[in-house]
Design a protein around this motif. Structure first.
Motif, PDB file in Angstrom:
ATOM      1  N   GLY A 193       0.782  -1.227   0.000  1.00  0.00           N
ATOM      2  CA  GLY A 193       0.000   0.000   0.000  1.00  0.00           C
ATOM      3  C   GLY A 193       0.813   1.275   0.000  1.00  0.00           C
ATOM      4  N   ILE A 194       2.105   1.217  -0.197  1.00  0.00           N
ATOM      5  CA  ILE A 194       2.916   2.433  -0.251  1.00  0.00           C
ATOM      6  C   ILE A 194       2.855   2.947  -1.690  1.00  0.00           C
ATOM      7  CG2 ILE A 194       5.201   3.429   0.031  1.00  0.00           C
ATOM      8  CD1 ILE A 194       5.818   1.284   2.072  1.00  0.00           C
ATOM      9  N   THR A 195       2.299   4.138  -1.863  1.00  0.00           N
ATOM     10  CA  THR A 195       2.155   4.696  -3.210  1.00  0.00           C
ATOM     11  C   THR A 195       3.269   5.670  -3.557  1.00  0.00           C
ATOM     12  OG1 THR A 195       0.699   6.406  -2.336  1.00  0.00           O
ATOM     13  CG2 THR A 195      -0.343   4.415  -3.189  1.00  0.00           C
ATOM     14  N   ASP A 196       3.863   6.305  -2.568  1.00  0.00           N
ATOM     15  CA  ASP A 196       4.945   7.258  -2.810  1.00  0.00           C
ATOM     16  C   ASP A 196       6.207   6.499  -3.204  1.00  0.00           C
ATOM     17  OD1 ASP A 196       6.450   9.594  -2.870  1.00  0.00           O
ATOM     18  OD2 ASP A 196       6.920   9.490  -0.727  1.00  0.00           O
ATOM     19  N   PRO A 197       6.790   6.808  -4.357  1.00  0.00           N
ATOM     20  CA  PRO A 197       7.981   6.072  -4.797  1.00  0.00           C
ATOM     21  C   PRO A 197       9.165   6.216  -3.840  1.00  0.00           C
ATOM     22  CG  PRO A 197       7.308   7.664  -6.484  1.00  0.00           C
ATOM     23  CD  PRO A 197       6.358   7.785  -5.337  1.00  0.00           C
ATOM     24  N   VAL A 198       9.309   7.379  -3.233  1.00  0.00           N
ATOM     25  CA  VAL A 198      10.414   7.589  -2.300  1.00  0.00           C
ATOM     26  C   VAL A 198      10.205   6.741  -1.045  1.00  0.00           C
ATOM     27  CG1 VAL A 198      11.605   9.285  -0.865  1.00  0.00           C
ATOM     28  CG2 VAL A 198      10.917   9.887  -3.192  1.00  0.00           C
ATOM     29  N   ALA A 199       8.999   6.750  -0.514  1.00  0.00           N
ATOM     30  CA  ALA A 199       8.694   5.940   0.670  1.00  0.00           C
ATOM     31  C   ALA A 199       8.814   4.454   0.357  1.00  0.00           C
ATOM     32  CB  ALA A 199       7.292   6.250   1.175  1.00  0.00           C
TER      33      ALA A 199
END
Length: 91
Positions: free
Chosen positions: A16-22
């Motif tokens: 569920g992580i959508t931010d590429p950096v995260a």
């Protein structure tokens, strides 16, 4: 952190992580944790010896005569190996 995050192993990347950096940070964190788990040989040896000792205690509780026989057998094999090595060195 949610309650489901605490059930994940350290080496897993949460969904569920959508931010590429995260996402990249989570993958890096999981990869470093996996390297630490795999590469920490003293910790792995300690855990393996603890598991072996627990299995030996359980076996001794279930079968005391078998545990004594196993201890005598291990002592005999160890003594034989020491004797064979000492003899080979003495020649």
């Amino acid at each position: 952190m949610t309650s489901s995050d605490s059930t994940l192993p350290r080496t897993a990347v949460p969904d569920g992580i959508t931010d590429p950096v995260a996402s990249a940070r989570a993958e890096l964190k999981a990869a470093l944790a996996a390297i630490e788990v795999k590469g920490n040989v003293p910790r792995r040896l300690e855990k393996a010896s603890q598991r072996g000792a627990a299995k030996a205690r359980a076996f001794a509780d279930r079968n005391p005569a078998g545990a004594v026989a196993a201890a005598v057998g291990i002592a005999a094999v160890t003594g034989g190996l020491v004797w064979a090595i000492a003899r080979a060195i003495a020649r």
